[in-house]
Design a protein around this motif. Structure first.
Motif, PDB file in Angstrom:
ATOM      1  N   HIS A  98       0.840  -1.204   0.000  1.00  0.00           N
ATOM      2  CA  HIS A  98       0.000   0.000   0.000  1.00  0.00           C
ATOM      3  C   HIS A  98       0.873   1.251   0.000  1.00  0.00           C
ATOM      4  CE1 HIS A  98      -2.571  -3.149   1.810  1.00  0.00           C
ATOM      5  NE2 HIS A  98      -3.457  -2.628   0.978  1.00  0.00           N
ATOM      6  N   VAL A  99       0.382   2.280  -0.701  1.00  0.00           N
ATOM      7  CA  VAL A  99       1.162   3.508  -0.799  1.00  0.00           C
ATOM      8  C   VAL A  99       0.921   4.425   0.401  1.00  0.00           C
ATOM      9  CG1 VAL A  99       1.310   3.502  -3.320  1.00  0.00           C
ATOM     10  CG2 VAL A  99      -0.623   4.627  -2.211  1.00  0.00           C
ATOM     11  N   SER A 100       1.950   5.172   0.748  1.00  0.00           N
ATOM     12  CA  SER A 100       1.857   6.248   1.736  1.00  0.00           C
ATOM     13  C   SER A 100       1.312   7.483   1.022  1.00  0.00           C
ATOM     14  CB  SER A 100       3.252   6.557   2.282  1.00  0.00           C
ATOM     15  OG  SER A 100       4.076   7.019   1.206  1.00  0.00           O
ATOM     16  N   GLN A 101       1.217   8.603   1.723  1.00  0.00           N
ATOM     17  CA  GLN A 101       0.796   9.840   1.054  1.00  0.00           C
ATOM     18  C   GLN A 101       1.795  10.215  -0.038  1.00  0.00           C
ATOM     19  OE1 GLN A 101      -2.172  11.675   1.383  1.00  0.00           O
ATOM     20  NE2 GLN A 101      -1.323  12.418  -0.542  1.00  0.00           N
ATOM     21  N   LYS A 102       3.083  10.079   0.277  1.00  0.00           N
ATOM     22  CA  LYS A 102       4.117  10.369  -0.726  1.00  0.00           C
ATOM     23  C   LYS A 102       3.974   9.412  -1.911  1.00  0.00           C
ATOM     24  CE  LYS A 102       9.057  11.231  -1.078  1.00  0.00           C
ATOM     25  NZ  LYS A 102      10.319  11.337  -0.344  1.00  0.00           N
TER      26      LYS A 102
END
Length: 129
Positions: A98-102
């Motif tokens: 899963h991706v972070s905000q960045k």
């Protein structure tokens, strides 16, 4: 309504062996056909992952990504190899999947760039006029 959630399905190597990727391919083809019937431009994408994603996903993700590319080619739809271009470090994919905000910001930029290169942004905007 009795909905099936991810808590209802064990994500193990044994479950993956029992429910082979042929179901994933069949369902992907079905969704492509359904979307095309509705007049949609279909873009299939690969999913980036790292070792942090876990043993089962590390086994399945390359196979699923290959299926996505194969289905796109055979069905004549777009394929974006997101797994190839996404930065795969802890800052972008903290749990390996899963991706972070960045990561989300980069994902947005990469998707938009791909859609622009394929002429899909212009096509979509011209359809709004």
């Amino acid at each position: 309504a009795d909905l099936v959630t991810h808590e209802d399905v064990a994500f193990t190597k044994e479950a993956a062996d029992q429910n082979t990727s042929r179901f994933f391919e069949r369902n992907t083809r079905y969704l492509v056909t359904l979307a095309q019937t509705m007049g949609a431009e279909v873009v299939l994408i690969s999913e980036p992952y790292t070792e942090e994603a876990g043993e089962t996903r590390i086994v399945l993700m390359p196979e699923h990504n290959t299926i996505m590319e194969k289905v796109a080619r055979e069905e004549g739809v777009y394929f974006f190899d997101f797994a190839e271009v996404m930065t795969k470090d802890k800052e972008h994919l903290p749990d390996g999947r899963h991706v972070s905000q960045k990561g989300s910001d980069l994902k947005r930029d990469l998707y938009f760039q791909y859609l622009e290169e394929q002429g899909l942004v212009e096509k979509m905007l011209s359809g709004l006029q």
